[in-house]
Enzyme design. Structure first.
Site, PDB file in Angstrom:
ATOM      1  N   ALA A   1     -19.156  -2.833  -0.668  1.00  0.00           N
ATOM      2  CA  ALA A   1     -19.227  -2.999  -2.126  1.00  0.00           C
ATOM      3  C   ALA A   1     -18.975  -1.684  -2.864  1.00  0.00           C
ATOM      4  CB  ALA A   1     -20.576  -3.602  -2.529  1.00  0.00           C
ATOM      5  N   LYS A   2     -17.807  -1.099  -2.587  1.00  0.00           N
ATOM      6  CA  LYS A   2     -17.394   0.158  -3.228  1.00  0.00           C
ATOM      7  C   LYS A   2     -18.385   1.293  -2.994  1.00  0.00           C
ATOM      8  CE  LYS A   2     -14.475  -1.947  -6.731  1.00  0.00           C
ATOM      9  NZ  LYS A   2     -14.114  -2.053  -8.146  1.00  0.00           N
ATOM     10  N   GLY A   3     -19.040   1.264  -1.830  1.00  0.00           N
ATOM     11  CA  GLY A   3     -19.956   2.342  -1.460  1.00  0.00           C
ATOM     12  C   GLY A   3     -21.385   2.132  -1.906  1.00  0.00           C
ATOM     13  N   LEU A   4     -21.663   1.063  -2.667  1.00  0.00           N
ATOM     14  CA  LEU A   4     -23.035   0.810  -3.109  1.00  0.00           C
ATOM     15  C   LEU A   4     -23.948   0.489  -1.929  1.00  0.00           C
ATOM     16  CD1 LEU A   4     -22.397  -1.358  -6.303  1.00  0.00           C
ATOM     17  CD2 LEU A   4     -23.278   0.987  -6.241  1.00  0.00           C
ATOM     18  N   LEU A   5     -23.378  -0.112  -0.881  1.00  0.00           N
ATOM     19  CA  LEU A   5     -24.173  -0.490   0.284  1.00  0.00           C
ATOM     20  C   LEU A   5     -24.097   0.565   1.385  1.00  0.00           C
ATOM     21  CD1 LEU A   5     -23.280  -4.280   0.311  1.00  0.00           C
ATOM     22  CD2 LEU A   5     -25.417  -3.221  -0.456  1.00  0.00           C
TER      23      LEU A   5
ATOM     24  N   GLY B   1     -14.185  -5.177   1.863  1.00  0.00           N
ATOM     25  CA  GLY B   1     -15.175  -4.695   0.892  1.00  0.00           C
ATOM     26  C   GLY B   1     -16.618  -4.900   1.301  1.00  0.00           C
ATOM     27  N   PRO B   2     -16.964  -4.791   2.595  1.00  0.00           N
ATOM     28  CA  PRO B   2     -18.344  -5.066   3.014  1.00  0.00           C
ATOM     29  C   PRO B   2     -19.359  -4.059   2.477  1.00  0.00           C
ATOM     30  CG  PRO B   2     -17.115  -4.102   4.824  1.00  0.00           C
ATOM     31  CD  PRO B   2     -16.116  -4.400   3.740  1.00  0.00           C
TER      32      PRO B   2
ATOM     33  N   TYR C   1       0.849  -1.193   0.000  1.00  0.00           N
ATOM     34  CA  TYR C   1       0.000   0.000   0.000  1.00  0.00           C
ATOM     35  C   TYR C   1       0.884   1.243   0.000  1.00  0.00           C
ATOM     36  CZ  TYR C   1      -3.796  -3.173   1.513  1.00  0.00           C
ATOM     37  OH  TYR C   1      -4.706  -4.187   1.618  1.00  0.00           O
TER      38      TYR C   1
END
Length: 286
Positions: free
Chosen positions: A180-184, A177-178, A31
């Protein structure tokens, strides 16, 4: 991974996380070419005992070559850990993870490297970061890993075939990724329309997401969608932690607030299971 490289801002985010009771920090040597580890090290100085500190290895950077090279060799792992310890300003790592893995790797050599580091006190435990079924099974059967990190969310249920198996083996799952790239999140529909701009996400078409996200929001009631997303992942006892990441204190506080909401009821969990797709990892199975 999402901290960025602005020192004051990044350190403040980590310190605020500790103040809010977060006690698991997960970084990696690749990173920002090690800078992320350095920032985490500065942020936890004087508070090391409050933290379960995790980092990863298995990727090599060679000056003049393009990109990182995969290298799970004993030599690299045992060299990389010393660089990580120096950057993190600590004399031990709680959880050292193999940052990937393929079925063609020299797995016996890799496991030997981790076991020796554990015996020497450089690391407390070790795990892998992989969703490949053949890699997971090989390490479960031949090593003393304590964790498997996998991308896991309401929109990516591929790890679910492994949860009972890993729980029986007393191996924990770390869900990355819980959200989902901000979708959730509560502004997931805005992200879908503006950031994704008609693109699909894994097994879901853009149209399916337009239909699904409002239904998930209805289940949450007054709670933020993040709360549903986190508690869905944590519903299975195999899952030890969710790691959503945060690039600002506001995001961090929103995540902690969501985590502090009540867990999903059995009825809510059942409704969600009926709404989301059951996904499987079709490749890397033998």
């Amino acid at each position: 991974m999402s901290l960025g490289t602005e020192e004051t801002k990044a350190v403040d985010i980590v310190k605020r996380a500790l103040d809010l009771g977060i006690n698991y920090l997960d970084t990696a040597d690749l990173y920002d070419f090690g800078q992320n580890e350095e920032l985490v090290g500065k942020a936890i100085k004087g508070q090391r005992d409050k933290v379960v500190l995790a980092t990863k290895a298995g990727n090599k950077w060679t000056q003049g070559k393009e990109g990182w090279e995969w290298d799970p060799s004993k030599q690299l792992i045992q060299s990389a850990v010393k660089d990580s310890l120096r950057r993190l300003q600590t004399d031990y790592i709680d959880l050292y993870q193999l940052h990937g893995g393929t079925i063609d790797d020299p797995t016996e050599e890799t496991i030997e490297a981790f076991e020796e580091l554990k015996k020497e006190g450089y690391i407390r435990e070790y795990g892998i970061s992989s969703i490949r079924p053949n890699v997971i099974k090989r390490f479960v059967e031949n090593s003393s890993i304590v964790s498997v990190m996998m991308q896991y969310s309401l929109l990516d249920t591929r790890p679910e075939e492994w949860l009972d198996y890993l729980h029986e083996k007393k191996i924990s799952v770390i869900a990355r990724g819980p959200l989902a790239k901000g979708l959730l999140s509560d502004n997931g529909l805005d992200k879908l329309r503006n950031k994704f701009k008609g693109k699909d996400f894994l097994d879901y078409s853009h149209e399916e997401l337009e239909n699904l996200l409002p239904k998930l929001l209805n289940i949450t009631g007054d709670n933020p969608l993040q709360a549903t997303a986190f508690h869905y992942c944590l519903a299975h006892p195999a899952v030890a932690a969710v790691i959503p990441g945060a690039s600002s204190i506001e995001q961090l506080e929103a995540n902690v607030n969501a985590m502090n909401k009540q867990t999903l009821s059995e009825q809510e969990y059942t409704i969600i299971k009926e709404l989301v797709k059951r996904s499987n990892y079709d490749s890397h199975r033998n």
